[in-house]
Design an enzyme around this catalytic site. Structure first.
Site, PDB file in Angstrom:
ATOM      1  N   ARG A 200       0.027  -8.876  -5.173  1.00 48.58           N
ATOM      2  CA  ARG A 200       1.054  -8.898  -4.134  1.00 48.58           C
ATOM      3  C   ARG A 200       1.896 -10.164  -4.145  1.00 48.58           C
ATOM      4  O   ARG A 200       2.931 -10.204  -3.477  1.00 48.58           O
ATOM      5  CB  ARG A 200       0.429  -8.699  -2.752  1.00 48.58           C
ATOM      6  CG  ARG A 200      -0.451  -9.828  -2.276  1.00 48.58           C
ATOM      7  CD  ARG A 200      -1.141  -9.453  -0.972  1.00 48.58           C
ATOM      8  NE  ARG A 200      -1.737 -10.621  -0.344  1.00 48.58           N
ATOM      9  CZ  ARG A 200      -2.628 -10.581   0.635  1.00 48.58           C
ATOM     10  NH1 ARG A 200      -3.033  -9.417   1.091  1.00 48.58           N
ATOM     11  NH2 ARG A 200      -3.101 -11.681   1.159  1.00 48.58           N
TER      12      ARG A 200
ATOM     13  N   ASP B 212       0.816  -1.219   0.000  1.00 46.92           N
ATOM     14  CA  ASP B 212       0.000   0.000   0.000  1.00 46.92           C
ATOM     15  C   ASP B 212       0.848   1.266   0.000  1.00 46.92           C
ATOM     16  O   ASP B 212       0.344   2.348  -0.286  1.00 46.92           O
ATOM     17  CB  ASP B 212      -0.915   0.018   1.232  1.00 46.92           C
ATOM     18  CG  ASP B 212      -1.983  -1.053   1.161  1.00 46.92           C
ATOM     19  OD1 ASP B 212      -2.288  -1.502   0.039  1.00 46.92           O
ATOM     20  OD2 ASP B 212      -2.493  -1.454   2.221  1.00 46.92           O
TER      21      ASP B 212
END
Lengths: 406, 406
Positions: free
Chosen positions: B298, B138
């Site tokens: 991810r 993030d």
């Protein structure tokens, strides 16, 4: 060999290497004295109807080589599926522009278009050489060991599930990924290629070649979850019930159909969301995640099999060589010889047009929910060089004795 | 320097390079004479509570180097967010096992855990060095130029949208991709990095830093569709209305919350499906496709930034060096120097713990629906070498004159 222009077009869903075939055609065609111009039709057969042509004789070799490395159809594509009347219109345009060589890169619907155009030319005694060049991530063309586009998409799916398995191992629960493939499960099966350790996922693989039962599915998931404390699942978007109704459609609020009459399966997360919801509510498992791999599978920039790139280039070049040197129309087919090499053959259009190949039984285990080692042997040489290599800590022998909770 | 054991753990969402930091810690720690053993806790703080430790002193260097290249947390992770009571239990285990050095690789919640454990040790005058090692796709840690894990995830998102744009160009319509990021829009913004030609998508980018209005969104999509005949959109999963309610939650049949009290946003295609449905019904656009990039962002195996790999390794190694050579606990922060290099600093845990960084205004255009060139300048050096290079046919000057439809 007839003097005239070459026309090349791209149809159906794009792939990561479809421009290799385009460039294979263009660079080879530009070498022949009888080729006056090399045209490219924008957006497939629709662009032919509209006379939307680019003169690819004006593109530099370097631009073409860069385009070859670029995913998705550089000329644009179409979902139009021409009938005979449509093909007659195509033929009129070909005649008007003096096209003597027509190359169409696409799947089995595209090969059917080439077949009809070829017949129209013969019926009118017009000298046209028409060759279909194979392309589809679904790997569902008959008479081909595999099709250009599939190896790169399979590489993407395989690497996606290597990661998904490791992610799920780190934060256990149920993970379900939905993969493209309406009738053929090859691409979904590729999800299982990267398994390395006995506990690696995907633990379950559901293919359109087998009837899908929700109860059987839930029982499989429960058994896996009980055994490993987690469960990774690969599901084809094309899974269907006994009557052949897609599971994805059973729950859709409305159903979208394309020009081929096919129900729209991609571009929505509905199937993954339905199945994860069933797992949550009926198996009472808390952490359940669903992904739909979507359009990344066919156009992701930077995940390409070099084997696929070379073969996609080759089939484009071979199509031109066949057109110039043989007195027949046809489709270029990839045959496997040895382990591993391929041979390219020109086969009759009628042998491939409109037919669908699915996974042979030897690639699917008896229970129907996993692939066999034979499938992995088949896939291995296609995926190319520099596949991601992963491992885990040896761990088990190195556990530290507990002190407080012994 | 105190004699004792080292304990390292990994928390929160996995990344493609989190094992580089783990291996950075282990290989560096094994060099110090005062380090008796290097333990790894399985599944983060939960594994500490349960005394689930591996003795990483028993792993070979080669295995560790291979683990470093493997995505996702090799020790496993957890979503537990410890309060003080939980941290006191952690501290008891650390004492019982003679841990003198504690390293926790994670985001801002993990840094808060390190802060509390550090305070507990001080209160009891127990000689413990605690260092937090940054990690999060993030990119939302304050005091850091960027965080390990973000560059590789950004590389994935960027390449996904390069492909999605080309796919959409080939078969025009609306394409919408939903990207991870609850409060910070950095990862969603990366979708716009690969735009090359003026008509390239994503044409619209929606970030959690700005209030989302469905009417404004639909007006933007219509204007783009009217202009380009197609529209590619990147949407953060964290987009919300004026009151801060996530758009994804407004339509969910039920809402799942994690231990941090956060509503579950990933692992479902609901947001993409809602927005595409609105576009279809209200704008009457036929071909509208929605993808949710999901967990691939991810953990995808084989799409990693080499810059990210090196920095993730570095912060692990630096954490050990700081612990051995300085008389303070803290968090390793990445600072940018020059263009492009980084410097690592040990900053107080309180400076980073529990805080969230979001996109600065200079990275978002005034209209709030696209990123600025300044953001692309910021991102460029992070993405690493060998990015996919794509191009298109020059085309425009090479149009063939129509004959039948002139």
């Amino acid at each position: 060999m007839v003097k005239g222009k070459v026309l090349v077009a791209q149809g159906g869903g794009p792939t990561a290497v479809i421009n290799q075939s385009l460039v294979g055609v263009v660079l080879e065609a530009r070498k022949y004295a009888q080729v006056e111009r090399v045209y490219g039709a924008l957006h497939g057969v629709r662009g032919i109807l509209n006379e939307d042509f680019l003169d690819l004789s004006q593109e530099t070799t370097l631009t073409l080589e860069q385009v070859a490395e670029t995913p998705s159809s550089a000329l644009g594509s179409t979902r139009d599926k021409p009938d005979r009347a449509y093909c007659q219109e195509i033929f009129k345009v070909l005649k008007a522009h003096g096209i003597s060589y027509f190359f169409y890169i696409g799947g089995n619907d595209s090969s059917d278009t080439v077949r009809i155009v070829s017949e129209e030319a013969k019926a009118e005694n017009y000298p046209l050489r028409s060759v279909h060049i194979p392309k589809t991530i679904d790997n569902d063309l008959v008479e081909n060991d595999h099709t250009p586009g599939f190896p790169s998409a399979a590489r993407f799916v395989s690497q996606a599930f290597i990661g998904a398995n490791l992610d799920n191992r780190s934060l256990p629960g149920v993970y379900l990924g939905v993969i493209m493939g309406r009738h053929a499960g090859f691409l979904t099966a590729a999800a299982a290629f990267g398994r390395k350790f006995p506990e690696d996922g995907p633990h379950l693989v559901y293919l359109p070649e087998r009837t899908f039962s929700l109860d059987g599915f839930l029982a499989d998931v429960k058994a896996t979850q009980d055994r490993f404390g987690r469960c990774v699942i690969a599901v084809s978007e094309g899974i269907h019930d006994e009557a052949g109704n897609p599971i994805a459609v059973k729950l859709a609020s409305h159903v979208e159909k394309d020009a081929h009459g096919n129900v729209q399966l991609s571009g929505t997360g509905a199937l993954a969301d339905l199945l994860t919801e069933e797992i949550k509510t009926r198996l009472k498992i808390k952490r359940v995640r669903g992904d739909t791999l979507g359009y990344l599978q066919r156009s992701f920039a930077g995940c390409v099999s070099d084997v696929d790139q070379r073969e996609a280039r080759d089939v484009g070049e071979k199509a031109v060589q066949f057109a110039m040197n043989r007195d027949q129309d046809g489709s270029v087919a990839i045959r496997r010889v040895g382990n591993y090499a391929v041979d390219y053959q020109l086969i009759p259009l009628s042998a491939v047009a409109g037919k669908t190949r699915t996974m042979p039984d030897e690639f699917i285990i008896a229970e129907g929910n996993q692939v066999t080692p034979a499938f992995c042997d088949y896939l291995r040489p296609l995926l190319g060089a520099d596949l991601a290599e992963t491992t885990q800590l040896r761990g088990i022998g190195n556990r530290v004795a507990k002190i407080l909770k012994k």
